[in-house]
Design an enzyme around this catalytic site. Structure first.
Site, short mmCIF file in Angstrom:
data_model
loop_
_atom_site.label_atom_id
_atom_site.label_comp_id
_atom_site.label_asym_id
_atom_site.label_seq_id
_atom_site.Cartn_x
_atom_site.Cartn_y
_atom_site.Cartn_z
CB THR A 47 -0.91 0.01 1.25
OG1 THR A 47 -1.67 -1.19 1.29
CG2 THR A 47 -1.83 1.21 1.24
CB THR A 48 3.60 2.35 2.27
OG1 THR A 48 2.76 2.05 3.40
CG2 THR A 48 4.37 3.63 2.55
CE1 TYR A 110 -16.18 -0.81 -7.04
CE2 TYR A 110 -16.13 -2.66 -8.56
CZ TYR A 110 -16.68 -1.46 -8.15
OH TYR A 110 -17.72 -0.93 -8.85
CE1 TYR A 136 -2.43 -4.47 5.26
CE2 TYR A 136 -1.67 -4.30 2.99
CZ TYR A 136 -2.02 -3.70 4.18
OH TYR A 136 -1.95 -2.33 4.29
NE ARG A 141 -4.59 2.03 2.70
CZ ARG A 141 -4.30 3.10 1.96
NH1 ARG A 141 -4.77 3.20 0.73
NH2 ARG A 141 -3.54 4.06 2.43
CB ILE A 206 4.24 -4.64 8.09
CG1 ILE A 206 4.76 -6.09 8.17
CG2 ILE A 206 4.40 -4.09 6.67
CD1 ILE A 206 4.07 -7.07 7.25
#
Length: 293
Positions: A47-48, A110, A136, A141, A206
């Site tokens: 993500t980052t 989604y 994860y 999100r 993390i």
């Protein structure tokens, strides 16, 4: 007990972009900075790292760069998750050939899925790769939460070894730890909850914070693991204002601004993410310099 990919601080590393794509020279500098400051692993294209706006070719080049730069000094874990099981399998098999040590696989987003869909999704991926997999869970999100009983089922799969737990729900973390024990290692996915997760049996974090404070974050975790609880708690609490600033806008907008403040040429995120607001960047700079100094 399942294989431990790393214990301590794994940096969810940011990716620098320029007009030509990924600025690999600058990325290499940050990888070196991380390793020299004692991080225990580097997680690439998560993500980052803005993997969602990178092409497959860019992701592969970035992963290769991390592997080459690390040269075995720390584990490199690649984000390969997605919402199309077949594509995740194909991409994960490609990444497996690049020399990484493990895969970080986010829940489908989604289109989402049921808990049974999650089990089937991860089972299919795990059957097709031999690398250790970190689940994860970041429902804020993706809209999908990996429930504790689902974790228990997935922990029975040999190469599913850990979970990055970013639900923010400590009761859920406790239930996962209770049900799975050493069959599913737990990493905090939230920088403001590192010590609470460690206190429930977690083995590390993390981290976004460690992009800019790698040694600090590593030391905080290891102070806890080595029994220096009061020192670790003080470090966790002292970092809260900076952590809040790093999440005052959508990650990784602030961390890129923070890296620029530190002298890295990290630019701005790709659209639809934008440059950090001047007001919030001012606060971020103040909090960053306080903790560094």
């Amino acid at each position: 007990m399942k294989k431990i990919l790393f214990k301590g601080c794994g940096t969810a590393i940011s990716t620098p972009f320029d007009e030509n794509g990924v600025n690999l020279k600058e990325f290499e500098k940050l990888v070196e900075f991380q390793i020299k400051n004692n991080v225990d692993a580097i997680i690439v294209c998560g993500t980052t790292g803005e993997a969602s706006t990178m092409t497959t070719e860019e992701k592969i080049a970035t992963i290769k760069c991390a592997v080459k730069t690390s040269n075995g000094r720390v584990p490199i874990i690649a984000g390969t998750g997605g919402n199309n099981t077949k594509q995740v399998i194909e991409y994960s098999k490609t990444v497996e050939t690049l020399g990484v040590d493990g895969l970080l696989v986010v829940t489908p987003y989604y289109n989402k899925c049921t808990q049974d869909g999650l089990i089937q999704h991860y089972k299919e991926i795990s059957k097709n790769v031999s690398l250790p997999i970190i689940l994860y869970s970041v429902p804020s999100r993706t809209g999908v939460n990996i429930e504790p009983k689902t974790c228990l089922e997935l922990s029975k799969i040999e190469n599913i070894v850990a979970i990055k737990e970013a639900s923010g729900n400590l009761s859920q973390v406790a239930e996962i730890a209770h049900l799975c024990g050493d069959n599913l290692h737990i990493y905090s996915g939230n920088d403001d909850q590192v010590l609470p997760v460690l206190s429930l049996g977690g083995i590390g974090v993390i981290s976004v914070l460690s992009n800019v404070m790698p040694k600090y974050t590593h030391d905080m975790v290891y102070n806890f693991l080595n029994g220096n609880i009061n020192v670790a708690a003080k470090m966790q609490l002292e970092a809260i204002p900076l952590i809040n600033a790093l999440f005052s806008e959508v990650n990784p907008i602030p961390v890129k601004a923070a890296l620029n403040i530190l002298g890295f040429n990290y630019g701005i995120p790709r659209l639809p993410l934008t440059k950090m607001s001047d007001k919030k960047e001012k606060i971020l700079k103040e909090e960053l310099l306080k903790l560094i100094n």
